[in-house]
Design an enzyme around this catalytic site. Structure first.
Site, PDB file in Angstrom:
ATOM      1  N   GLY A 171       0.772  -1.239   0.000  1.00  0.00           N
ATOM      2  CA  GLY A 171       0.000   0.000   0.000  1.00  0.00           C
ATOM      3  C   GLY A 171       0.803   1.288   0.000  1.00  0.00           C
ATOM      4  O   GLY A 171       0.391   2.282  -0.589  1.00  0.00           O
ATOM      5  N   ASP A 174       0.864   3.646   4.467  1.00  0.00           N
ATOM      6  CA  ASP A 174      -0.146   4.274   3.613  1.00  0.00           C
ATOM      7  C   ASP A 174      -1.285   4.873   4.435  1.00  0.00           C
ATOM      8  O   ASP A 174      -1.638   6.028   4.258  1.00  0.00           O
ATOM      9  CB  ASP A 174      -0.696   3.275   2.574  1.00  0.00           C
ATOM     10  CG  ASP A 174      -1.062   1.927   3.180  1.00  0.00           C
ATOM     11  OD1 ASP A 174      -0.904   1.764   4.404  1.00  0.00           O
ATOM     12  OD2 ASP A 174      -1.511   1.047   2.437  1.00  0.00           O
ATOM     13  N   ASP A 217      -5.507   3.013  10.516  1.00  0.00           N
ATOM     14  CA  ASP A 217      -6.932   2.865  10.819  1.00  0.00           C
ATOM     15  C   ASP A 217      -7.026   2.613  12.331  1.00  0.00           C
ATOM     16  O   ASP A 217      -6.937   3.545  13.120  1.00  0.00           O
ATOM     17  CB  ASP A 217      -7.409   1.682   9.950  1.00  0.00           C
ATOM     18  CG  ASP A 217      -8.906   1.460   9.952  1.00  0.00           C
ATOM     19  OD1 ASP A 217      -9.640   2.315  10.421  1.00  0.00           O
ATOM     20  OD2 ASP A 217      -9.342   0.403   9.470  1.00  0.00           O
ATOM     21  N   PHE A 271     -13.997   3.644   3.710  1.00  0.00           N
ATOM     22  CA  PHE A 271     -13.049   2.794   2.988  1.00  0.00           C
ATOM     23  C   PHE A 271     -12.612   3.498   1.712  1.00  0.00           C
ATOM     24  O   PHE A 271     -13.430   3.882   0.875  1.00  0.00           O
ATOM     25  CB  PHE A 271     -13.666   1.437   2.665  1.00  0.00           C
ATOM     26  CG  PHE A 271     -12.659   0.491   2.067  1.00  0.00           C
ATOM     27  CD1 PHE A 271     -11.713  -0.137   2.866  1.00  0.00           C
ATOM     28  CD2 PHE A 271     -12.630   0.262   0.703  1.00  0.00           C
ATOM     29  CE1 PHE A 271     -10.760  -0.985   2.320  1.00  0.00           C
ATOM     30  CE2 PHE A 271     -11.677  -0.592   0.144  1.00  0.00           C
ATOM     31  CZ  PHE A 271     -10.746  -1.211   0.957  1.00  0.00           C
ATOM     32  N   ASP A 293      -5.707  -0.466  -2.087  1.00  0.00           N
ATOM     33  CA  ASP A 293      -6.476  -1.370  -2.955  1.00  0.00           C
ATOM     34  C   ASP A 293      -7.817  -1.787  -2.365  1.00  0.00           C
ATOM     35  O   ASP A 293      -8.043  -1.664  -1.157  1.00  0.00           O
ATOM     36  CB  ASP A 293      -5.679  -2.649  -3.201  1.00  0.00           C
ATOM     37  CG  ASP A 293      -5.643  -3.540  -1.961  1.00  0.00           C
ATOM     38  OD1 ASP A 293      -5.346  -3.020  -0.870  1.00  0.00           O
ATOM     39  OD2 ASP A 293      -5.943  -4.738  -2.074  1.00  0.00           O
ATOM     40  N   ARG A 296      -4.851   0.149  -6.866  1.00  0.00           N
ATOM     41  CA  ARG A 296      -3.581   0.708  -6.374  1.00  0.00           C
ATOM     42  C   ARG A 296      -2.980   1.716  -7.355  1.00  0.00           C
ATOM     43  O   ARG A 296      -2.275   2.627  -6.950  1.00  0.00           O
ATOM     44  CB  ARG A 296      -2.546  -0.409  -6.168  1.00  0.00           C
ATOM     45  CG  ARG A 296      -2.864  -1.347  -5.047  1.00  0.00           C
ATOM     46  CD  ARG A 296      -1.628  -2.166  -4.698  1.00  0.00           C
ATOM     47  NE  ARG A 296      -1.949  -3.357  -3.927  1.00  0.00           N
ATOM     48  CZ  ARG A 296      -2.143  -3.383  -2.625  1.00  0.00           C
ATOM     49  NH1 ARG A 296      -2.110  -2.268  -1.927  1.00  0.00           N
ATOM     50  NH2 ARG A 296      -2.402  -4.512  -1.999  1.00  0.00           N
TER      51      ARG A 296
HETATM   52  P1  5GP Z   1      -4.956  -0.877  10.931  1.00  0.00           P
HETATM   53  O1  5GP Z   1      -4.061  -1.978  11.415  1.00  0.00           O
HETATM   54  O2  5GP Z   1      -4.446   0.489  11.320  1.00  0.00           O
HETATM   55  O3  5GP Z   1      -6.375  -1.091  11.405  1.00  0.00           O
HETATM   56  O4  5GP Z   1      -5.031  -0.978   9.363  1.00  0.00           O
HETATM   57  C1  5GP Z   1      -3.949  -0.575   8.572  1.00  0.00           C
HETATM   58  C2  5GP Z   1      -3.912  -1.254   7.238  1.00  0.00           C
HETATM   59  O5  5GP Z   1      -5.205  -1.601   6.798  1.00  0.00           O
HETATM   60  C3  5GP Z   1      -3.355  -0.336   6.170  1.00  0.00           C
HETATM   61  O6  5GP Z   1      -1.972  -0.534   6.009  1.00  0.00           O
HETATM   62  C4  5GP Z   1      -4.124  -0.715   4.932  1.00  0.00           C
HETATM   63  O7  5GP Z   1      -3.454  -1.769   4.280  1.00  0.00           O
HETATM   64  C5  5GP Z   1      -5.423  -1.226   5.471  1.00  0.00           C
HETATM   65  N1  5GP Z   1      -6.485  -0.187   5.449  1.00  0.00           N
HETATM   66  C6  5GP Z   1      -6.984   0.522   6.487  1.00  0.00           C
HETATM   67  N2  5GP Z   1      -7.939   1.364   6.089  1.00  0.00           N
HETATM   68  C7  5GP Z   1      -8.047   1.195   4.747  1.00  0.00           C
HETATM   69  C8  5GP Z   1      -8.861   1.814   3.740  1.00  0.00           C
HETATM   70  O8  5GP Z   1      -9.698   2.701   3.966  1.00  0.00           O
HETATM   71  N3  5GP Z   1      -8.659   1.377   2.470  1.00  0.00           N
HETATM   72  C9  5GP Z   1      -7.766   0.401   2.146  1.00  0.00           C
HETATM   73  N4  5GP Z   1      -7.664   0.079   0.867  1.00  0.00           N
HETATM   74  N5  5GP Z   1      -6.984  -0.187   3.068  1.00  0.00           N
HETATM   75  C10 5GP Z   1      -7.126   0.214   4.351  1.00  0.00           C
END
Ligand code: 5GP
Length: 179
Positions: free
Chosen positions: A50, A105, A108, A157, A164, A170
């Protein structure tokens, strides 16, 4: 810019490339002011896949000697975080004694980035800072402050600029949000 379809879902235009560029300029300046003139060679740790576009844009703007390393982690399936962070590749260099800037990238829940930070600290990194292109502040629930955030986004999202939906989207230059 018009709406797009990836697999079974529609996405509408959300952040144009020009706004991303300006945000990356600003975050790169902050990093430069912290690292310019440093005598060590910090490691820029790109989280695949990402962060690949963000990392490339960021690197071009850095004015100090740095080394690129990559790591691949996975916590997402489709549009949902699974909560379990898996390492599927790397890191591609030894971080022992090195200052590391994680190049992510999107943050969340923060599960991925915090797990990665702890892992790199465990591997003996001298310092681990976090740089993310995007942050969802409504969802991030960790106590660890994020060192560099280019832009904040709402809890939705998104795809494009490296991000992606099941491996599609991407290559989009702009960022789109799920309709
Ligand atoms: P976390 O561990 O912080 O919950 O999630 C981080 C990872 O989840 C990011 O590196 C990404 O790969 C994916 N992610 C989180 N939110 C999104 C989103 O809105 N869109 C996409 N495509 N991937 C996300």
């Amino acid at each position: 810019m018009s709406s797009i379809t990836l697999h079974d879902k529609s996405f509408r235009p959300f952040i144009p490339y020009e706004r991303l560029e300006a945000a990356i300029d600003a975050v790169a300046e902050k990093i430069n002011s912290d690292y310019e003139g440093c005598e060590d060679v910090p490691v820029l740790m790109c989280t695949l896949n990402g962060a690949i576009m963000f990392c490339a844009e960021l690197m071009k703007r850095l004015r100090f000697k740095c080394q690129l390393s990559c790591i691949k982690l996975s916590s997402y399936q489709g549009t949902q975080s699974t909560g379990t962070v898996l390492t599927t590749l790397g890191p591609t260099c030894d971080v022992k004694g090195r200052r590391v800037i994680i190049c992510e990238d999107i943050v969340d829940t923060g599960n991925t980035i915090i797990a990665l930070q702890e892992m790199l600290q465990h591997q003996g990194a001298a310092q681990v800072r976090i740089c993310t292109m995007l942050l969802k502040p409504e969802v991030y629930d960790k106590d660890v402050p994020l060192d560099y955030v280019a832009m904040e986004v709402p809890n939705a999202f998104i795809v494009g600029f490296g991000l992606d939906y099941n491996e599609l989207g991407r290559n989009l230059k702009d960022i789109y949000v799920l309709e």
